[in-house]
Design an enzyme around this catalytic site. Structure first.
Site, PDB file in Angstrom:
ATOM      1  N   GLY A  47      -8.193 -17.926  74.122  1.00  0.00           N
ATOM      2  CA  GLY A  47      -7.526 -19.190  73.824  1.00  0.00           C
ATOM      3  C   GLY A  47      -6.094 -18.946  73.415  1.00  0.00           C
ATOM      4  O   GLY A  47      -5.730 -17.834  72.997  1.00  0.00           O
ATOM      5  N   CYS A  91      -7.142 -12.423  67.263  1.00  0.00           N
ATOM      6  CA  CYS A  91      -6.083 -13.353  67.673  1.00  0.00           C
ATOM      7  C   CYS A  91      -4.993 -12.576  68.385  1.00  0.00           C
ATOM      8  O   CYS A  91      -4.620 -11.493  67.936  1.00  0.00           O
ATOM      9  CB  CYS A  91      -5.520 -14.037  66.427  1.00  0.00           C
ATOM     10  SG  CYS A  91      -4.217 -15.227  66.784  1.00  0.00           S
ATOM     11  N   LEU A  92      -4.490 -13.119  69.481  1.00  0.00           N
ATOM     12  CA  LEU A  92      -3.419 -12.446  70.223  1.00  0.00           C
ATOM     13  C   LEU A  92      -2.149 -12.298  69.378  1.00  0.00           C
ATOM     14  O   LEU A  92      -1.331 -11.428  69.646  1.00  0.00           O
ATOM     15  CB  LEU A  92      -3.110 -13.216  71.519  1.00  0.00           C
ATOM     16  CG  LEU A  92      -4.220 -13.151  72.582  1.00  0.00           C
ATOM     17  CD1 LEU A  92      -3.976 -14.180  73.670  1.00  0.00           C
ATOM     18  CD2 LEU A  92      -4.314 -11.750  73.187  1.00  0.00           C
ATOM     19  N   HIS A 133     -10.599 -22.214  66.111  1.00  0.00           N
ATOM     20  CA  HIS A 133      -9.541 -21.219  65.894  1.00  0.00           C
ATOM     21  C   HIS A 133      -8.201 -21.737  66.449  1.00  0.00           C
ATOM     22  O   HIS A 133      -7.170 -21.666  65.778  1.00  0.00           O
ATOM     23  CB  HIS A 133      -9.950 -19.900  66.576  1.00  0.00           C
ATOM     24  CG  HIS A 133      -8.923 -18.818  66.547  1.00  0.00           C
ATOM     25  ND1 HIS A 133      -9.129 -17.605  65.916  1.00  0.00           N
ATOM     26  CD2 HIS A 133      -7.670 -18.737  67.082  1.00  0.00           C
ATOM     27  CE1 HIS A 133      -8.047 -16.847  66.059  1.00  0.00           C
ATOM     28  NE2 HIS A 133      -7.149 -17.512  66.779  1.00  0.00           N
ATOM     29  N   GLU A 134      -8.238 -22.276  67.675  1.00  0.00           N
ATOM     30  CA  GLU A 134      -6.989 -22.730  68.314  1.00  0.00           C
ATOM     31  C   GLU A 134      -6.433 -23.983  67.626  1.00  0.00           C
ATOM     32  O   GLU A 134      -5.217 -24.115  67.462  1.00  0.00           O
ATOM     33  CB  GLU A 134      -7.200 -22.989  69.803  1.00  0.00           C
ATOM     34  CG  GLU A 134      -7.637 -21.772  70.625  1.00  0.00           C
ATOM     35  CD  GLU A 134      -6.789 -20.532  70.404  1.00  0.00           C
ATOM     36  OE1 GLU A 134      -5.579 -20.652  70.133  1.00  0.00           O
ATOM     37  OE2 GLU A 134      -7.359 -19.423  70.482  1.00  0.00           O
ATOM     38  N   HIS A 137      -4.471 -23.172  64.640  1.00  0.00           N
ATOM     39  CA  HIS A 137      -3.087 -22.755  64.924  1.00  0.00           C
ATOM     40  C   HIS A 137      -2.132 -23.947  64.864  1.00  0.00           C
ATOM     41  O   HIS A 137      -0.973 -23.802  64.480  1.00  0.00           O
ATOM     42  CB  HIS A 137      -2.993 -22.140  66.330  1.00  0.00           C
ATOM     43  CG  HIS A 137      -3.278 -20.667  66.379  1.00  0.00           C
ATOM     44  ND1 HIS A 137      -2.516 -19.724  65.741  1.00  0.00           N
ATOM     45  CD2 HIS A 137      -4.256 -19.971  67.023  1.00  0.00           C
ATOM     46  CE1 HIS A 137      -2.994 -18.508  65.993  1.00  0.00           C
ATOM     47  NE2 HIS A 137      -4.059 -18.637  66.768  1.00  0.00           N
TER      48      HIS A 137
HETATM   49 NI    NI Z   1      -5.245 -17.087  67.490  1.00  0.00          NI
END
Ligand code: NI
Length: 157
Positions: A47, A91-92, A133-134, A137
């Site tokens: 994501g 997380c990226l 999670h997204e 953000h």
């Molecule tokens: Ni993330």
């Protein structure tokens, strides 16, 4: 369409509250495409939220590894949540850590699609986790804020 650099942990943009999209314009559709291109270019990750490419708009994309299609959500809002599950997340924007995070087990999410039409998603388990999670953000919340326990991520060779 373009692949963006993914903003990393220490960048204050990740801590901002993203703005609601007032109308689904061609710019917003381009943002969806750029998010998809950027996510697709990563070795891992399921994501991506607009602030992770430096754009504080309430737009996310999600694609589970085994699926071909992306979920594209504009102004996503969790309207129901139920149950609780603890599982591992990464997380990226925080590539060096993974953590155990408690999330609702089942959620319903309302959003707009790329045509500007209302859409509703029922998600459970891992998909519900990724949506939560997204959406976090978009409120400047990172999984490390919620993690019960953090561990170093395994380094990719
Ligand atoms: Ni993330």
């Amino acid at each position: 369409m373009a692949v963006y650099r993914i903003v990393q942990e220490e960048d204050p943009v990740l801590r901002q509250k993203s703005k609601k999209v007032p109308a689904v314009t061609p710019n917003v559709v381009r943002l969806l495409d750029n998010l998809k291109d950027t996510l697709a270019a990563q070795k891992t990750g399921v994501g991506l939220a607009a602030p992770q490419i430096g754009i504080t708009k309430r737009v996310i994309v999600v694609r589970l590894q085994e699926e071909e299609n992306f979920y594209e959500l504009i102004n996503p809002e969790i309207v129901e949540s139920e149950g609780a599950e603890r599982d591992s997340e990464g997380c990226l924007s925080i590539p060096n850590w993974v953590g155990e995070v408690d999330r609702a087990a089942r959620i319903r999410v309302k959003a707009l699609d790329r045509m500007g039409n209302p859409a509703e998603y029922a998600a459970e388990g891992y998909l519900a986790r990724v949506f939560q999670h997204e959406i976090d953000h978009l409120d400047g919340i990172l999984f490390v804020d919620r993690a019960i326990k953090l561990s170093p991520a395994e380094q990719e060779k």
